[in-house]
Design an enzyme around this catalytic site. Sequence first.
Site, PDB file in Angstrom:
ATOM      1  N   HIS A  56       0.882  -1.170   0.000  1.00 47.99           N
ATOM      2  CA  HIS A  56       0.000   0.000   0.000  1.00 47.99           C
ATOM      3  C   HIS A  56       0.915   1.214   0.000  1.00 47.99           C
ATOM      4  O   HIS A  56       1.997   1.164   0.613  1.00 47.99           O
ATOM      5  CB  HIS A  56      -0.810   0.120   1.290  1.00 47.99           C
ATOM      6  CG  HIS A  56      -1.778  -0.973   1.531  1.00 47.99           C
ATOM      7  ND1 HIS A  56      -1.461  -2.119   2.196  1.00 47.99           N
ATOM      8  CD2 HIS A  56      -3.094  -1.071   1.236  1.00 47.99           C
ATOM      9  CE1 HIS A  56      -2.543  -2.887   2.287  1.00 47.99           C
ATOM     10  NE2 HIS A  56      -3.540  -2.276   1.703  1.00 47.99           N
ATOM     11  N   ASP A  59       2.296   1.756   3.363  1.00 47.92           N
ATOM     12  CA  ASP A  59       3.239   0.773   3.936  1.00 47.92           C
ATOM     13  C   ASP A  59       4.667   1.204   3.614  1.00 47.92           C
ATOM     14  O   ASP A  59       5.604   0.950   4.368  1.00 47.92           O
ATOM     15  CB  ASP A  59       3.094  -0.628   3.300  1.00 47.92           C
ATOM     16  CG  ASP A  59       1.713  -1.225   3.449  1.00 47.92           C
ATOM     17  OD1 ASP A  59       1.032  -0.902   4.427  1.00 47.92           O
ATOM     18  OD2 ASP A  59       1.315  -2.016   2.565  1.00 47.92           O
ATOM     19  N   MET A  90       2.317  -6.243  -7.196  1.00 45.51           N
ATOM     20  CA  MET A  90       1.006  -5.596  -7.077  1.00 45.51           C
ATOM     21  C   MET A  90       1.141  -4.360  -6.193  1.00 45.51           C
ATOM     22  O   MET A  90       1.997  -4.319  -5.313  1.00 45.51           O
ATOM     23  CB  MET A  90       0.007  -6.590  -6.463  1.00 45.51           C
ATOM     24  CG  MET A  90      -1.413  -6.104  -6.283  1.00 45.51           C
ATOM     25  SD  MET A  90      -1.682  -5.322  -4.671  1.00 45.51           S
ATOM     26  CE  MET A  90      -2.206  -6.709  -3.655  1.00 45.51           C
ATOM     27  N   GLU A 183     -11.313  -6.249  -4.965  1.00 45.57           N
ATOM     28  CA  GLU A 183     -11.305  -7.270  -3.904  1.00 45.57           C
ATOM     29  C   GLU A 183     -12.559  -7.162  -3.051  1.00 45.57           C
ATOM     30  O   GLU A 183     -12.699  -6.246  -2.261  1.00 45.57           O
ATOM     31  CB  GLU A 183     -10.054  -7.094  -3.033  1.00 45.57           C
ATOM     32  CG  GLU A 183      -9.982  -8.136  -1.932  1.00 45.57           C
ATOM     33  CD  GLU A 183      -8.717  -8.019  -1.094  1.00 45.57           C
ATOM     34  OE1 GLU A 183      -7.746  -7.354  -1.537  1.00 45.57           O
ATOM     35  OE2 GLU A 183      -8.694  -8.587  -0.002  1.00 45.57           O
ATOM     36  N   LYS A 185     -15.471  -7.979  -0.149  1.00 45.25           N
ATOM     37  CA  LYS A 185     -15.532  -8.404   1.256  1.00 45.25           C
ATOM     38  C   LYS A 185     -16.920  -8.050   1.772  1.00 45.25           C
ATOM     39  O   LYS A 185     -17.433  -6.984   1.443  1.00 45.25           O
ATOM     40  CB  LYS A 185     -14.453  -7.680   2.075  1.00 45.25           C
ATOM     41  CG  LYS A 185     -14.301  -8.214   3.493  1.00 45.25           C
ATOM     42  CD  LYS A 185     -13.127  -7.562   4.223  1.00 45.25           C
ATOM     43  CE  LYS A 185     -12.956  -8.198   5.598  1.00 45.25           C
ATOM     44  NZ  LYS A 185     -11.898  -7.564   6.397  1.00 45.25           N
ATOM     45  N   GLU A 219     -10.397 -13.093  -2.131  1.00 43.19           N
ATOM     46  CA  GLU A 219      -9.635 -13.515  -0.953  1.00 43.19           C
ATOM     47  C   GLU A 219     -10.369 -14.647  -0.244  1.00 43.19           C
ATOM     48  O   GLU A 219     -11.564 -14.542   0.021  1.00 43.19           O
ATOM     49  CB  GLU A 219      -9.432 -12.344   0.021  1.00 43.19           C
ATOM     50  CG  GLU A 219      -8.714 -12.818   1.280  1.00 43.19           C
ATOM     51  CD  GLU A 219      -8.381 -11.745   2.293  1.00 43.19           C
ATOM     52  OE1 GLU A 219      -7.816 -10.709   1.883  1.00 43.19           O
ATOM     53  OE2 GLU A 219      -8.677 -11.948   3.486  1.00 43.19           O
ATOM     54  N   HIS A 222     -12.462 -13.637   2.829  1.00 39.67           N
ATOM     55  CA  HIS A 222     -13.629 -12.773   2.619  1.00 39.67           C
ATOM     56  C   HIS A 222     -14.836 -13.555   2.110  1.00 39.67           C
ATOM     57  O   HIS A 222     -15.958 -13.350   2.578  1.00 39.67           O
ATOM     58  CB  HIS A 222     -13.271 -11.644   1.659  1.00 39.67           C
ATOM     59  CG  HIS A 222     -12.168 -10.773   2.176  1.00 39.67           C
ATOM     60  ND1 HIS A 222     -11.625  -9.738   1.456  1.00 39.67           N
ATOM     61  CD2 HIS A 222     -11.500 -10.784   3.360  1.00 39.67           C
ATOM     62  CE1 HIS A 222     -10.663  -9.163   2.167  1.00 39.67           C
ATOM     63  NE2 HIS A 222     -10.573  -9.789   3.319  1.00 39.67           N
ATOM     64  N   ASP A 247      -5.870 -13.472  -3.324  1.00 38.96           N
ATOM     65  CA  ASP A 247      -5.366 -13.329  -1.953  1.00 38.96           C
ATOM     66  C   ASP A 247      -5.571 -14.644  -1.219  1.00 38.96           C
ATOM     67  O   ASP A 247      -6.700 -15.044  -0.908  1.00 38.96           O
ATOM     68  CB  ASP A 247      -6.096 -12.192  -1.217  1.00 38.96           C
ATOM     69  CG  ASP A 247      -5.459 -10.836  -1.499  1.00 38.96           C
ATOM     70  OD1 ASP A 247      -4.482 -10.783  -2.291  1.00 38.96           O
ATOM     71  OD2 ASP A 247      -5.919  -9.839  -0.916  1.00 38.96           O
ATOM     72  N   ASP A 257     -12.613 -11.493  10.067  1.00 44.64           N
ATOM     73  CA  ASP A 257     -11.593 -11.746   9.040  1.00 44.64           C
ATOM     74  C   ASP A 257     -10.309 -12.249   9.699  1.00 44.64           C
ATOM     75  O   ASP A 257      -9.545 -11.462  10.255  1.00 44.64           O
ATOM     76  CB  ASP A 257     -11.343 -10.422   8.302  1.00 44.64           C
ATOM     77  CG  ASP A 257     -10.443 -10.574   7.109  1.00 44.64           C
ATOM     78  OD1 ASP A 257     -10.310 -11.692   6.588  1.00 44.64           O
ATOM     79  OD2 ASP A 257      -9.883  -9.550   6.673  1.00 44.64           O
ATOM     80  N   ASP A 259      -7.633 -14.128   8.394  1.00 47.00           N
ATOM     81  CA  ASP A 259      -6.365 -14.039   7.642  1.00 47.00           C
ATOM     82  C   ASP A 259      -5.317 -15.041   8.123  1.00 47.00           C
ATOM     83  O   ASP A 259      -4.143 -14.700   8.292  1.00 47.00           O
ATOM     84  CB  ASP A 259      -5.781 -12.615   7.713  1.00 47.00           C
ATOM     85  CG  ASP A 259      -6.650 -11.591   6.996  1.00 47.00           C
ATOM     86  OD1 ASP A 259      -7.406 -11.965   6.084  1.00 47.00           O
ATOM     87  OD2 ASP A 259      -6.566 -10.391   7.350  1.00 47.00           O
ATOM     88  N   ASP A 289      -2.116 -13.088   1.526  1.00 52.37           N
ATOM     89  CA  ASP A 289      -2.578 -11.928   2.301  1.00 52.37           C
ATOM     90  C   ASP A 289      -3.046 -12.461   3.648  1.00 52.37           C
ATOM     91  O   ASP A 289      -4.230 -12.685   3.867  1.00 52.37           O
ATOM     92  CB  ASP A 289      -3.716 -11.206   1.565  1.00 52.37           C
ATOM     93  CG  ASP A 289      -4.170  -9.974   2.342  1.00 52.37           C
ATOM     94  OD1 ASP A 289      -3.446  -9.583   3.278  1.00 52.37           O
ATOM     95  OD2 ASP A 289      -5.231  -9.417   2.021  1.00 52.37           O
TER      96      ASP A 289
HETATM   97  C1  GLT Z   1      -6.264  -5.115   4.307  1.00 56.03           C
HETATM   98  C2  GLT Z   1      -7.330  -6.108   3.894  1.00 56.03           C
HETATM   99  C3  GLT Z   1      -6.874  -7.006   2.811  1.00 56.03           C
HETATM  100  C4  GLT Z   1      -6.644  -6.268   1.537  1.00 56.03           C
HETATM  101  C5  GLT Z   1      -5.529  -5.318   1.610  1.00 56.03           C
HETATM  102  C6  GLT Z   1      -5.472  -4.507   0.340  1.00 56.03           C
HETATM  103  S1  GLT Z   1      -5.508  -4.349   3.008  1.00 56.03           S
HETATM  104  O1  GLT Z   1      -5.268  -5.740   5.060  1.00 56.03           O
HETATM  105  O2  GLT Z   1      -7.710  -6.863   5.041  1.00 56.03           O
HETATM  106  O3  GLT Z   1      -7.755  -8.062   2.586  1.00 56.03           O
HETATM  107  O4  GLT Z   1      -6.280  -7.221   0.559  1.00 56.03           O
HETATM  108  O5  GLT Z   1      -5.861  -3.200   0.498  1.00 56.03           O
HETATM  109 MN    MN Z   2      -8.745 -10.642   4.938  1.00 52.30          MN
HETATM  110 MN    MN Z   3      -6.914  -9.242   0.900  1.00 53.98          MN
END
Ligand code: GLT
Ligand code: MN
Ligand code: MN
Length: 388
Positions: A56, A59, A90, A183, A185, A219, A222, A247, A257, A259, A289
């Site tokens: 980002h 970042d 990316m 993306e 969510k 993702e 998500h 992702d 979420d 992750d 991700d």
């Molecule tokens: C954030 C989010 C991710 C996205 C990122 C891209 S930022 O951490 O939870 O799923 O992919 O902006």
């Molecule tokens: Mn996520």
């Molecule tokens: Mn993501």
Amino acid sequence: MPVEFVAKPEDRFAFGLWTVGNRGRDPFGDAVRPKIETVDMIKGLADLGVWGISFHDDDLMTFGAPEAQRQAEVEAFKKALDETGLVCSMATTNLFHHPVFKDGAFTSNDPSVRRFAMQKVMRNIDLAAELGAPTYVFWGGREGVETAAAKDTRDALSRYAEALDFLAGYVLDKGYGMRFALEPKPNEPRGDIFLPTVGHALAFISTLEHADMVGVNPEVAHETMSGLSFYQAVAQAVWQDKLFHIDLNDQRIGRFDQDFRFGSEGIKDHFFLVRLLENSGYAGAKHFDAHAYRTEDVAGVWDFARGCIRNYLALAAKAREFDQDPRVAEAMAYSGVAELAEPTVGPYSSESAARLKAESFDVDVLATRGFGNEALDQLVIDHILGIA
Ligand code: GLT
Ligand code: MN
Ligand code: MN
């Protein structure tokens, strides 16, 4: 003895700077581990055989810092890429952290916020182009509502489309050649986020002015939050030539979420996902991700990153083994997997319509067919468990 899996650049594994950089903050608690310098993250990932890095704007460069400092931060990043041979796979914009985005970015009710958001994206697109990023991701985490009284969704979607049309126009005008990936969510951080699933995003993309340069970045976490099959979402995106990026992580249904490390939860789902990615000719980044559990120190972060790669490669090996097993071929033939690839009636003509109308079917006989899915699926499980 554990089996060794070695990642190669051609595997196209990538990580976001914010993933190994995650310090374990959550809504209830502060950071639990120290900051890893960007240069050390890149070197650590290169040692694991990673190919790409994503970022980002915020970042990489301190938000609001003087231009000279931001430039120096970019230069340090470029130097680390040069030294390690990693590519920038990316780029994306942070349109969620600063309080200015609390009502949304492209869909804030405040036109000045919307314009600021677009300017922030354009500036980072310039940097992404300079770094050679082929894909630009849009995750609209703040594009949504807590109360439907606050925004007319039809207006919000019009503003979302307007922003993407304008930004695509900018990329084309500059001759950058990068593609956009949306993306989806369903919620978090907003109560309801616009474009909540891959299906919503695909339908929305078809309305855009430059639809051909916009795809999706699904993702795992998500889609799974909504209780949907990630595999089906990805398969449809592949079918529509819209899988521009992915992702990879893991998640339990119905939770926040999470992750998690790729392949740590939904092993069977991930087996099919990896098999799909490997067999479909998807040539984009395999982008993790995800982040380490909050229990981890810096050593645990590297265990996490190694685990993502190891689980992907292990599932790819299992998928190859499965596809080469003659018993699987036999079980698939019995289930009629290849029969579904045959056209049903072919293109319409009045003759073929007449032929179809005249055809007779013994539905009682047809109804007796068993499809052998139990035996086929047991072979999946046997392969995953290593008992085939
Ligand atoms: C954030 C989010 C991710 C996205 C990122 C891209 S930022 O951490 O939870 O799923 O992919 O902006
Ligand atoms: Mn996520
Ligand atoms: Mn993501």
